[in-house]
Structures are given as structure tokens and as C-alpha cells.
Design an enzyme around this catalytic site. Structure first.
Site, PDB file in Angstrom:
ATOM      1  CB  CYS A  81      -0.931  -0.017   1.207  1.00  0.00           C
ATOM      2  SG  CYS A  81      -0.108  -0.377   2.779  1.00  0.00           S
ATOM      3  CG  HIS A 103      -0.104   3.217   6.152  1.00  0.00           C
ATOM      4  ND1 HIS A 103       0.063   2.585   7.362  1.00  0.00           N
ATOM      5  CD2 HIS A 103      -0.249   2.220   5.230  1.00  0.00           C
ATOM      6  CE1 HIS A 103       0.017   1.263   7.185  1.00  0.00           C
ATOM      7  NE2 HIS A 103      -0.182   1.022   5.902  1.00  0.00           N
TER       8      HIS A 103
END
Length: 352
Positions: A141, A221
Site C-alpha cells: 500500500c 497510513h
């Protein structure tokens, strides 16, 4: 046109999203999903998807609890053109020889090593090099977001070097009862962290260093980048480069999107399945340019960002879409991808 028959091995965070995404594609069909679990995840999936057992032991266990099993993983592979392995980290590498023996094309995920497949994938950057290959690895990711954002600036001729700090979530939300961290932050033990070198498997000329830490939260994140530009530029130059790139969308603090949780809530309010965000969310009003330096921050939804890349990887390996633009147009339309979350989407016919 015959549909691409897709098998998914591993029905966890990524696998269940890949399965649902395959169901939306006009040129694909889901052969089935394989797993070893018999808990609520597979029991729920069995109500709408064909289930296969990844091992002989799992076959017996599934039958013992009444899960309707269509067969074994080997039988699923026989009925498929390509397998997407979304099993836990390092498990897929152990499965790789089995797939090769079955003569089936393979897409692995970012938890596996680049050397396992010899190719890593982000659609906008290197789709052409994956065409017709037997296997590839969709990168993680964070690496996907780096390639999208920094690749956009590199394509615009603006990026000389990049230095980034990544604040990572501690664990996936559904596993937060099993572990994680509280009231602390844990730096990754090496600099650069693995995301920078991983991005260079796709963009080898990218001059970047990443530093990462794990935070005490479970959703998404957060990246912070200091960018050395190739020339003195304006803020609009940087924004235009990001606007021109696929799968990057803007958010703004001035709209009240002031933290990671507010963006997640926005995805739910937009009706996104599971609250997913497939785009990189860049804070537009925080993009700052001073001469030949730029600064920006963005959010990465780790559970969802790689799903469109996985769909494009299927078409690349199968050779059914000749270029990235063709495949991404199909994928992005079925997902309802946006360039700005609070303006009307540029694509129509969204089915997600």
C-alpha cells in the site's frame, strides 16, 4: 469475448476486496475463493461466493461445520486462468511453485519479495512490462502511493529527489484485539525503510529515502514528503502534476478533513463499500512550494489502495488490455474513482 476466470486464494483484508472487485469487472468472472479458515469470514462469504478448501485439512474442517465446499484449491486452479494470492505474508511464496506447476498465471501481493516473481507492478508506471508475463507482484500500500505521487511529479519533469517520513498504522482494524501498540510510536529499525527501495523496483531512477514508524492507531497510513524539484516552480505546477495523475484525489483541511479519521468517515458518507478509499488522498491546502522545494502530506488507506492495481495486473498478465490507460479506464469506472472527494466524480456508471 471470453471472461477471464479469476481465482482468489486467501479471503482476508485484501482477498475479500479483490473478490468483490472481480465481480464488478465486465471482462472477468470469479471462479471461487480458497481459504483454510472456517470462522465467520468464510461462513459469510459462503452465502454468496463459491468456496474452495486450500488444504485437505481445511476441506474436512469446512465440511464438518457445514460450509458448502466446491472442491480443493487444485480444482479451483483447474477452473481458472489466473490466481490472486492474498494469503498472509510469506505464505504466497510457498504457494508459488504449486501455481507454476498448475500452469496458471499468478499475482502476488506486496508482502512477498520482488525476487519471487522478478517483477513488481503499479499500473500507471509499468503496465507495459507486465504484458503477457506469467506472474507479477502488486507492491504494498505505501509503495503504491509513493509510485503514484512521486511518479506523477517525475513524469512532469519536476522531481529531483524525495525524502519522506511514513507514520504507519499499528495493525488492521479487524485484528486490533490481537495486538498492536498503545501510547507509543515504534520506529522501523532501518533507514531507509523498505518502502523506498521497493518503489525503486518500479521506478529505478527515483532518488528517495523513506523513514517509517508505527503509530498507535489502526486506520490508514500518513506520509510527509520533502521534495527537491528540478527547478524553481510554483505551487500550481505541483498541483497540476498531481491533478494530471490517476488515482490521486484531493482533500482539504478547510473542508473539515483535518485528520485521518475524518477522511475515513467521509468514505462511509460517500457510500464506499467497507468505507474503502482506493485513491491517495492529498491535502491540497497543505501543498507548499518554496523555490525549488515542495512539501506535501497525504493519506493511504492500506486495506484498499492496492485493489485497483490488482485488477489491472490481471489484465496485464492475461494481455486483454493493450495498455495501462485502457485497463485503468475500465477499472476506475467500475470503482467510481474520484479526483476530488467533495466534487462530482469525473466518471459515470459507478457500480461500487
Amino acid at each position: 469475448m471470453n471472461h477471464i476466470r479469476v481465482a482468489v486464494n486467501g479471503y482476508g483484508v485484501i482477498g475479500k476486496r479483490v473478490a468483490d472487485a472481480v465481480l464488478l469487472q465486465p471482462d472477468m468472472e470469479l471462479s471461487g475463493i480458497a481459504d483454510v479458515a472456517t470462522d465467520w469470514r468464510i461462513q459469510a462469504a459462503a452465502q454468496r461466493l463459491p468456496i474452495f478448501a486450500a488444504t485437505d485439512e481445511a476441506l474436512d474442517s469446512m465440511r464438518s461445520v457445514g460450509i458448502p465446499v466446491n472442491g480443493t484449491l487444485d480444482q479451483l486452479l483447474e477452473q481458472s486462468d489466473i490466481v490472486i494470492d492474498t494469503t498472509p505474508k510469506y505464505v504466497a511464496a510457498g504457494n508459488f511453485a504449486r501455481y507454476r506447476e498448475a500452469g496458471i498465471k499468478v499475482v502476488l501481493q506486496g508482502g512477498e519479495s520482488h525476487t519471487t516473481t522478478g517483477h513488481s507492478f503499479v499500473a500507471q508506471a509499468n503496465y507495459a512490462t507486465a504484458l503477457g508475463r506469467d506472474s507479477t507482484r502488486v507492491v504494498s500500500c505505501n509503495t503504491t502511493s509513493i509510485v503514484r505521487v512521486l511518479g506523477a511529479l517525475q513524469d512532469a519533469g519536476l522531481l529531483l529527489r524525495a525524502r519522506g517520513v511514513l507514520i504507519r498504522r499499528a495493525t488492521d482494524p479487524w485484528e486490533s484485539h490481537l495486538g498492536g501498540i498503545m501510547n507509543t510510536m515504534v520506529p522501523e529499525p532501518t533507514i531507509p525503510s523498505h518502502q523506498g527501495p521497493d518503489a525503486q523496483t518500479i521506478l529505478p531512477d527515483l532518488d528517495l529515502v523513506t523513514i517509517a514508524a508505527k503509530g498507535a492507531h489502526t486506520q490508514t497510513h500518513n506520509h510527509y514528503w520533502t521534495l527537491q524539484l528540478t527547478r524553481p516552480a510554483s505551487r500550481e505546477d505541483v498541483l497540476d502534476a498531481l491533478r494530471a495523475a490517476p488515482r490521486i484525489a484531493f482533500i482539504r483541511m478547510s473542508d473539515g478533513l483535518v485528520a485521518l479519521n475524518s477522511t475515513i468517515e467521509l468514505m462511509r458518507d460517500l457510500g464506499r463499500p467497507r468505507g474503502d478509499m482506493w485513491e491517495v488522498a492529498v491535502w491540497e491546502d497543505l501543498v507548499t512550494v518554496q523555490g525549488d522545494e515542495a512539501y506535501l502530506t497525504y493519506q493511504v488507506y492500506n486495506e484498499a489502495i492496492v485493489i485497483p492495481e490488482t485488477i489491472d495486473a490481471i489484465r496485464a498478465l492475461m494481455g486483454t488490455a493493450a495498455d495501462a490507460a485502457t485497463s485503468m479506464a475500465i477499472t476506475d469506472a467500475t470503482f467510481g474513482m474520484r479526483k476530488d472527494f467533495l466534487k462530482m466524480p469525473q466518471t459515470s456508471g459507478s457500480r461500487l
